[in-house]
Design an enzyme around this catalytic site. Structure first.
Site, mmCIF file in Angstrom:
data_model
loop_
_atom_site.group_PDB
_atom_site.id
_atom_site.type_symbol
_atom_site.label_atom_id
_atom_site.label_comp_id
_atom_site.label_asym_id
_atom_site.label_seq_id
_atom_site.Cartn_x
_atom_site.Cartn_y
_atom_site.Cartn_z
ATOM 1 C CG HIS A 118 0.184 6.030 -0.597
ATOM 2 N ND1 HIS A 118 -0.895 6.741 -1.076
ATOM 3 C CD2 HIS A 118 -0.233 5.446 0.571
ATOM 4 C CE1 HIS A 118 -1.916 6.599 -0.252
ATOM 5 N NE2 HIS A 118 -1.548 5.811 0.748
ATOM 6 C CG HIS B 33 -1.708 1.214 1.460
ATOM 7 N ND1 HIS B 33 -2.998 1.348 1.013
ATOM 8 C CD2 HIS B 33 -1.402 2.375 2.085
ATOM 9 C CE1 HIS B 33 -3.461 2.546 1.346
ATOM 10 N NE2 HIS B 33 -2.506 3.182 2.007
ATOM 11 C CD GLU B 34 1.922 3.377 3.697
ATOM 12 O OE1 GLU B 34 2.084 4.465 3.104
ATOM 13 O OE2 GLU B 34 0.962 3.162 4.464
ATOM 14 C CD GLU C 282 -4.737 6.437 2.216
ATOM 15 O OE1 GLU C 282 -4.462 5.240 2.440
ATOM 16 O OE2 GLU C 282 -3.888 7.336 2.152
#
Length: 291
Positions: A148, A144-145, A223
């Site tokens: 980003h 997830h990071e 997100e």
């Protein structure tokens, strides 16, 4: 959440400091000497607005490390740190970005990514996350990071913040000019007075908090994209679903002291408008829809 909170807090602080400095240098007096010069004020607002957000972006890694006490892993001290470096490196390669710095900090379960450039970013995870999740779930959070970073979210948020900053600076001075004019209606003095200065500073803080609502709204949408990116990097959404479900069982994370005054948290009701993340249930539902 720290990724956006740090950005917003630093940005508002830079904006206020720059405005005070420019006011002391007489820039505001020049802009209002012969009435309100709107075209010149707009150009001024663009410069100040985007300078503040760009400085915040460039400072983001340093501020994140300082605020959380994150320790960048140079040489792994144990098997967990070695696994973190290996996993982030693998995910970064799949995402087509350079290897980020990897850091660990003490705190409740959470993680963040920040940095001005895709190929020199920072990914940090808390000790609480490492202790409270399985390796598959931690890998999903790391994905997830990394997503980003690959999506260029910090640069996107910088552009959005620059635009709202421009309106904050512009509208603050317009309001300040009219308030000051009303207070000095019978005065022959030229240029802005104390009423202008005080009104501009107050309006910048109030409008800046209001602008954070817009930034938070964009952040919530980013997100969902990062969750989907993690699912693509791992080849399946299930680990990310499991990680989000696990996060729902943890206590909400307390903010660092320097961010506590902002009062931005994942809470229901009115405070949800200030949340940088959508409710976990919505994120899980979106991932399940990808199956």
């Amino acid at each position: 959440m720290k990724r956006i909170l740090l950005f917003i807090a630093t940005n508002i602080a830079v904006l206020v400091v720059m405005s005070v400095i420019l006011s002391l240098l007489g820039v505001d007096r020049f802009l209002t000497r012969s009435g309100l010069n709107l075209p010149m004020l707009l150009v001024f607002s663009l410069v100040v607005g985007f300078t503040g957000s760009i400085i915040s972006l460039l400072m983001s890694k340093t501020m994140a490390k300082w605020s959380t006490g994150a320790r960048v892993i140079q040489t792994p001290m144990n098997g967990t740190e070695a696994w973190l470096l290996q996993t982030v490196g693998k995910l970064a390669q799949r995402a087509g970005i350079g290897m980020p710095e990897v850091a660990v900090y003490d705190g409740e379960p959470n993680a963040f990514a920040t940095g001005a450039f895709r190929d020199s970013a920072l990914v940090a995870v808390s000790t609480g996350l490492l202790q409270g999740m399985t390796q598959d779930e931690v890998e999903a959070v790391l994905g997830h990071e990394v997503a980003h970073i690959a999506n260029g979210d910090m640069v996107t948020m910088t552009l959005i913040q620059g635009v709202v900053n421009t309106f904050v600076v512009f509208l603050s001075r317009v309001v300040g000019f009219f308030v000051d004019s009303a207070l000095r209606r019978n005065s022959d003095d030229s240029g802005p007075g104390i009423g202008y200065t005080v009104t501009v500073l107050v309006c910048q803080i109030v409008f800046g908090i209001g602008a954070s609502l817009i930034v938070a709204w964009f952040s919530r949408h980013r997100e969902f994209r990062a969750d989907a990116g993690a699912a693509r990097l791992l080849g399946t959404p299930q680990p990310m679903i499991n990680a989000l479900a696990r996060l729902g069982g943890f206590s909400p994370e307390g903010l660092p002291q320097n961010l506590a005054a902002l009062g931005i948290s994942d809470k229901p009701g009115v405070m949800e408008l200030f949340s940088t993340h959508p409710p976990l249930e919505q994120r899980i539902a979106a991932l399940r829809g990808q199956r």
